[in-house]
Design an enzyme around this catalytic site. Structure first.
Site, PDB file in Angstrom:
ATOM      1  N   GLU A  90       0.887  -1.098  -0.384  1.00  0.00           N
ATOM      2  CA  GLU A  90       0.036  -0.040  -0.289  1.00  0.00           C
ATOM      3  C   GLU A  90       0.792   1.214  -0.220  1.00  0.00           C
ATOM      4  O   GLU A  90       0.201   2.292   0.583  1.00  0.00           O
ATOM      5  CB  GLU A  90      -1.191   0.289   0.796  1.00  0.00           C
ATOM      6  CG  GLU A  90      -2.498  -1.163   1.513  1.00  0.00           C
ATOM      7  CD  GLU A  90      -3.483  -1.077   2.668  1.00  0.00           C
ATOM      8  OE1 GLU A  90      -2.829  -0.325   3.145  1.00  0.00           O
ATOM      9  OE2 GLU A  90      -4.415  -2.258   1.760  1.00  0.00           O
ATOM     10  N   GLU A 146      -4.529  -8.698   0.218  1.00  0.00           N
ATOM     11  CA  GLU A 146      -5.183  -8.562   1.357  1.00  0.00           C
ATOM     12  C   GLU A 146      -6.911  -8.742   1.408  1.00  0.00           C
ATOM     13  O   GLU A 146      -7.161  -8.224   0.620  1.00  0.00           O
ATOM     14  CB  GLU A 146      -5.145  -6.963   2.200  1.00  0.00           C
ATOM     15  CG  GLU A 146      -3.241  -7.566   2.907  1.00  0.00           C
ATOM     16  CD  GLU A 146      -3.323  -5.977   3.487  1.00  0.00           C
ATOM     17  OE1 GLU A 146      -4.557  -5.540   4.152  1.00  0.00           O
ATOM     18  OE2 GLU A 146      -1.953  -5.450   3.934  1.00  0.00           O
TER      19      GLU A 146
END
Ligand SMILES: *[C@@H]1O[C@H](CO)[C@@H](O)[C@H](O)[C@H]1NC(C)=O
Ligand SMILES: *[C@@H]1O[C@H](CO)[C@@H](O)[C@H](O)[C@H]1NC(C)=O
Ligand SMILES: *[C@@H]1O[C@H](CO)[C@@H](O)[C@H](O)[C@H]1NC(C)=O
Ligand SMILES: *[C@@H]1O[C@H](CO)[C@@H](O)[C@H](O)[C@H]1NC(C)=O
Ligand SMILES: *[C@@H]1O[C@H](CO)[C@@H](O)[C@H](O)[C@H]1NC(C)=O
Ligand SMILES: *[C@@H]1O[C@H](CO)[C@@H](O)[C@H](O)[C@H]1NC(C)=O
Ligand SMILES: *[C@@H]1O[C@H](CO)[C@@H](O)[C@H](O)[C@H]1NC(C)=O
Length: 877
Positions: free
Chosen positions: A485, A567
């Site tokens: 991220e 994720e």
């Protein structure tokens, strides 16, 4: 004394695992007296330290002041030698604490691995210096560690290195008052050369660590939280991460192994070395931890090395009928061990062992193939902390985490978002767990003000190469991730350029594996997503914008790339806590009155609730099944972890785990087990059935099962028989009217009875019951082995009383210590070493360690007012 097990052990230590399997007793070797003749290549330096921490900076030192002496520690991992940092000719100013004469006698005595923050106390204020995100534990400040060791004249003729598997953070190391070097990134393993500063006789190591506030988004730990070793070798030796074994043309008939051995001549006296290099391949027996039958031998090579030089020696060999390594349960994790010997004039001068596995990897557009067989990724994310033990690494705790995940059917772990302890990879190799090995949470753009972005430019290359070289022999590692991220995803060309630079480094160090970055915002059209080999998506799959979210757009842009969820879910729950009403949909963002209670800071365990960017497990399953080309998922997260207590920042630990912080499975465990381990006859009913205030009220009952049909009975009365359809993953009876008594479910598979389960309204709590993890009642007195002891509050029939919350007091008799207690409640602010722990939903945990070098038994006792106490005996072996 002899040390057969650790003689010539490679950096991928087999030792700890051997201990785990054989329960052998290995003395912790304190290097204080004379050095034995037959000595180990690598010696544990974990015992006998003195420690002091300060929240101020009493030594007036900082990384920026001493950076010129620290940067050269990275040189071996920076390929362009014109970019190597040059060490200043002089030592920096005299640092009193680093001097041998400094009086450390008032400092705390301890053994490593050590996490100075985990004992607490928790900061509870809303504006605490360390808030919920970082786990409310006192990680900040400067910590100093000191230790003495002695060296003899034979050592003085050798190369002597300090190997630190991980120190949080900004480590700087002095030997006898001389600054040797250091390594800022707290998750990195690093080596420093002590040779130039070594004295015959006493030597004093002093290590300074420095943790700033706002340095992480989650709990980083603090201190020398992994193993530390002293490596003593002939000046000509196999280098730090000195072997690299890869395989090609792998089949059941044969496989070709390519070996690179890096030989180093560190003699500062200018002696040229003529070295013969041989490497034998043996079967590695995980059960005994020993090399078995020899199966191949690499062609030997001769190399002439000038002093101060290193050189790679390459060779290849074909192994017939290899026993392949693969993930459980579909395949077997067979291992080999390569034993490399360096000889000068016929005499062995160094022996180096490398554990590895033979397997093929293919990354198809329909998933991952290992040895030709598609392996659907049933993965979880795991942070590095071990709950109430903090970051301090324990192989027993890590093994407990992995084996409970394996029981659930999990076959893969993403090391979010940093390099793990080396022993975690040894465990994964041995247990047959796939690893997505990830290095960074931040690049150049910060997430929090003191994170890795401060040192990215100086350290990214060394950190990345050191990580790849350390871990590339592990067969369990199947994917590299160089980011999570990162803000650079949306950064257009410059972000993609940074990604490309990191991608290129991985390609140089390991052409055999593919890469990813956990992408939560990059779109299919971004320059960034074109750089990575594999499309790893965080929450983009499960449909904020439709049932399969962004999978189709990435699929059409990259028809040949493997796509998976790095994720998924971010579902949240508090074990044993059920809130009403229950949402009628299959997934819901949590808020007050809808699965959440912001005052108590609990989330309902009906397992339908998620953070607002996430989704329930069920909803993820739907999107994964609809996009059948998807290679699988890594659920956020396997276990709860310290910090990031979303959605309730005043708590101390996460709500995401499928298993809570203490190691008790939440209801979701059985939902994943039903899907991921379908041969287990799972039938699990929720909620509990103690609802005196709900008599006559609608109280939904849900069942997780690997069966395809189920019938629920309340006090013998059928509540209906249900069949799963294509996109339902649970059975739910949402209109059950509560009456105390017994819920019973019978599940079926293909028409035949599959599994039953019963939940009863319990009686009053009357007693405590103790049990140990895996019923193991033997503990090794090696100063590190742990026993995980659960206590349950039960009624007189032995049923766990689900709302029991009384305080339990643990005590111990005999040569052991209660290291920590916990209960999995993310709001419990009692410090982890506390002997008093409230039961949470009827359960609590105590972790016990035997003192080193003791015998006999340890008795652990649990008491609680008004309840019959319980005792458990551990045998010391
Ligand atoms: C640190 O700096 C302060 C202020 O300059 C000084 O008073 C103190 O003696 C210094 N401490 C050490 C250990 O050098
Ligand atoms: C450094 O300080 C120590 C203790 O104050 C002293 O014994 C030693 O001589 C000093 N060394 C140098 C090089 O100044
Ligand atoms: C190291 O040795 C010195 C001198 O004998 C002693 O004062 C000090 O306490 C020792 N430190 C440790 C950590 O054992
Ligand atoms: C040895 O193998 C490594 C890694 O594959 C390669 O980089 C290097 O060029 C090879 N060296 C020789 C001499 O072939
Ligand atoms: C090896 O044999 C097994 C069992 O017959 C088979 O499932 C597997 O695909 C084979 N592996 C390779 C790499 O051919
Ligand atoms: C779920 O509940 C909401 C609000 O109570 C209602 O509007 C909706 O129709 C219900 N959906 C189903 C499938 O029952
Ligand atoms: C499960 O329950 C059914 C009744 O619903 C019973 O016939 C069966 O024997 C039970 N099976 C097991 C394994 O307990």
């Amino acid at each position: 004394m002899d040390f057969p097990l650790i003689t010539s052990c490679s950096c991928r230590s087999t030792v700890l695992r051997i201990l785990l399997f054989l329960s052998l007793h290995l003395p912790v070797f304190a290097l204080t007296g004379a050095i034995p003749q037959q000595e180990a290549r690598r010696i544990s330096l974990n015992s006998g330290w003195r420690f002091q921490r300060s929240t101020s900076t009493p030594d007036n030192l900082s990384y920026s002041k001493l950076k010129q002496w620290i940067l050269p520690s990275a040189n071996n991992f920076i390929v362009d030698s014109t970019k190597h940092a040059r060490r200043p000719a002089d030592q920096p100013d005299n640092v009193t604490i680093s001097q041998p004469s400094f009086d450390d006698s008032s400092w705390e005595k301890l053994n490593l691995p050590h996490d100075w923050a985990v004992k607490g106390p928790f900061y509870t204020a809303s504006n605490a210096v360390i808030g919920g995100g970082m786990g409310r534990l006192p990680i900040q400040g400067v910590g100093w560690y000191r230790r003495n060791f002695s060296a003899n004249t034979a050592d003085k003729a050798k190369s002597v290195y300090l190997d630190i598997d991980g120190a949080m953070s900004y480590a700087m190391v002095w030997l006898n008052g001389n600054l040797v070097g250091g390594w800022p990134y707290g998750y990195a393993s690093f080596r420093l050369d002590l040779t130039p500063y070594l004295s015959v006789g006493d030597n004093t190591l002093a290590i300074r660590l420095d943790n700033t506030v706002d340095s992480s988004r989650f709990y980083p730990g603090a201190g020398i939280y992994r193993n530390v070793w002293l490596t003593k070798v002939s000046t000509t030796h196999v280098g730090q991460t000195g072997t690299w074994i890869s395989c090609k043309q792998v089949s059941n008939q044969s496989a070709t192994l390519d070996l690179v051995v890096q030989v180093e001549n560190a003699a500062n006296g200018g002696v040229r070395a003529e070295v013969d290099v041989t490497t034998d391949v043996h079967i590695f027996d995980s059960g005994t931890g020993k090399a078995g039958e020899k199966v191949a031998q690499f062609p030997s090579a001769a190399v002439a090395l000038e002093a101060g030089k290193r050189q790679s020696v390459n060779s290849s060999v074909t192994v017939q009928k290899p026993r392949l390594w693969g993930p459980r349960p579909a395949q077997e994790p067979n291992l080999y061990i390569a034993i490399t010997r360096l000889r000068i004039g016929g005499q062995v001068i160094d022996t180096f062992e490398t554990r590895f596995g033979i397997r093929s990897l293919q990354y198809g557009n329909d998933g991952l193939r290992i040895n030709g067989q598609r392996v659907y990724l049933q993965g979880v994310n795991q942070h590095h902390d071990l709950g109430s033990l903090g970051a301090a690494f324990s192989i027993e705790a890590a093994e407990r985490q992995l084996s409970m995940l394996q029981d659930m059917g999990c076959n893969a772990v993403r090391t979010s978002h940093n390099p793990p302890a080396p022993e975690l990879l040894d465990l994964a190799d041995q247990m047959g767990v796939l690893i997505l090995n990830e290095i960074f949470d931040t690049w150049k753009s910060q997430k929090v003000r003191n994170d890795f972005h401060l040192i990215f430019n100086d350290w990214y290359e060394a950190d990345l190469r050191a990580f790849l070289r350390r871990d590339r022999n592990h067969p369990s590692v199947v994917i590299w991730s160089y980011g999570n991220e990162v803000a650079e995803q949306g950064g257009g060309k410059s972000g993609a350029d940074t990604a490309q630079r990191l991608e290129d480094i991985v390609r140089e160090e390991d052409p055999t594996r593919q890469t990813t970055v956990g992408m939560n915002s990059a779109s299919a059209d971004s320059a960034f997503s074109s750089v990575v080999d594999l499309i790893g998506l965080n929450y983009q799959g499960e449909g904020r914008t439709g049932s399969t979210g962004s999978f189709p757009s990435f699929r059409s842009k990259f028809p040949n790339k493997m796509i998976f969820s790095t994720e998924s879910a971010s579902a949240i729950s508090t074990r044993g806590t059920y809130l009403f009403p229950v949402t009628n949909g299959s997934s819901s963002a949590v808020k007050d009155g809808q699965g959440g209670d912001s005052k108590a800071m609990y989330v309902s365990a009906y397992e339908l609730y998620a953070v607002d960017w996430g989704a329930s497990a069920d909803k993820v399953f739907v999107s994964q099944d609809r996009a059948s080309y998807v290679a699988g998922e890594f659920v956020w997260t396997g276990w709860d972890y310290l910090g990031e207590p979303t959605p309730y920042n005043s708590a101390r630990s996460s709500y995401f785990g499928i298993i809570d912080l203490a190691g008790f499975p939440k209801d979701r465990f059985y939902l994943y087990q039903s899907r991921w381990n379908p041969t287990v006859r799972t039938a699990h009913i929720l909620p509990h059935w103690n609802w005196p205030d709900r008599v006559g009220q609608v109280t939904p009952v849900h069942v997780f099962s690997s069966g395809d049909e189920a019938e629920l009975f309340l006090n013998g009365v059928s509540q209906g028989r249900q069949k799963k359809d294509q996109s339902t993953y649970r059975f739910r009876w949402d209109k059950v009217t509560y009456q105390p008594g017994e819920l019973q479910v019978t599940t079926y598979k293909a028409g035949a009875i599959w599994a039953n389960a019963t939940v009863r309204t319990t009686g009053q709590a009357t007693q405590l019951k103790l049990s140990t993890y895996r019923e193991r009642t033997v503990i090794r007195a090696d100063g590190s082995d742990l026993s995980f002891i659960s206590v349950a509050v039960t009624d007189d029939k032995g049923n766990v009383v689900p709302q029991a919350s009384g305080t339990i007091t643990f005590s111990i008799q005999g040569p052991g210590t209660i290291v920590a207690t916990d209960n999995g409640d993310p709001t419990d602010m009692a410090p982890f070493p506390s002997k008093d722990r409230k039961a949470f939903a009827g359960l609590a945990l105590a972790i016990v360690r035997a003192n080193a070098d003791t015998t006999g038994t340890i008795t652990v006792k649990a008491t609680s007012t008004g309840l019959q106490a319980a005792e458990l005996i551990l045998e010391i072996a």
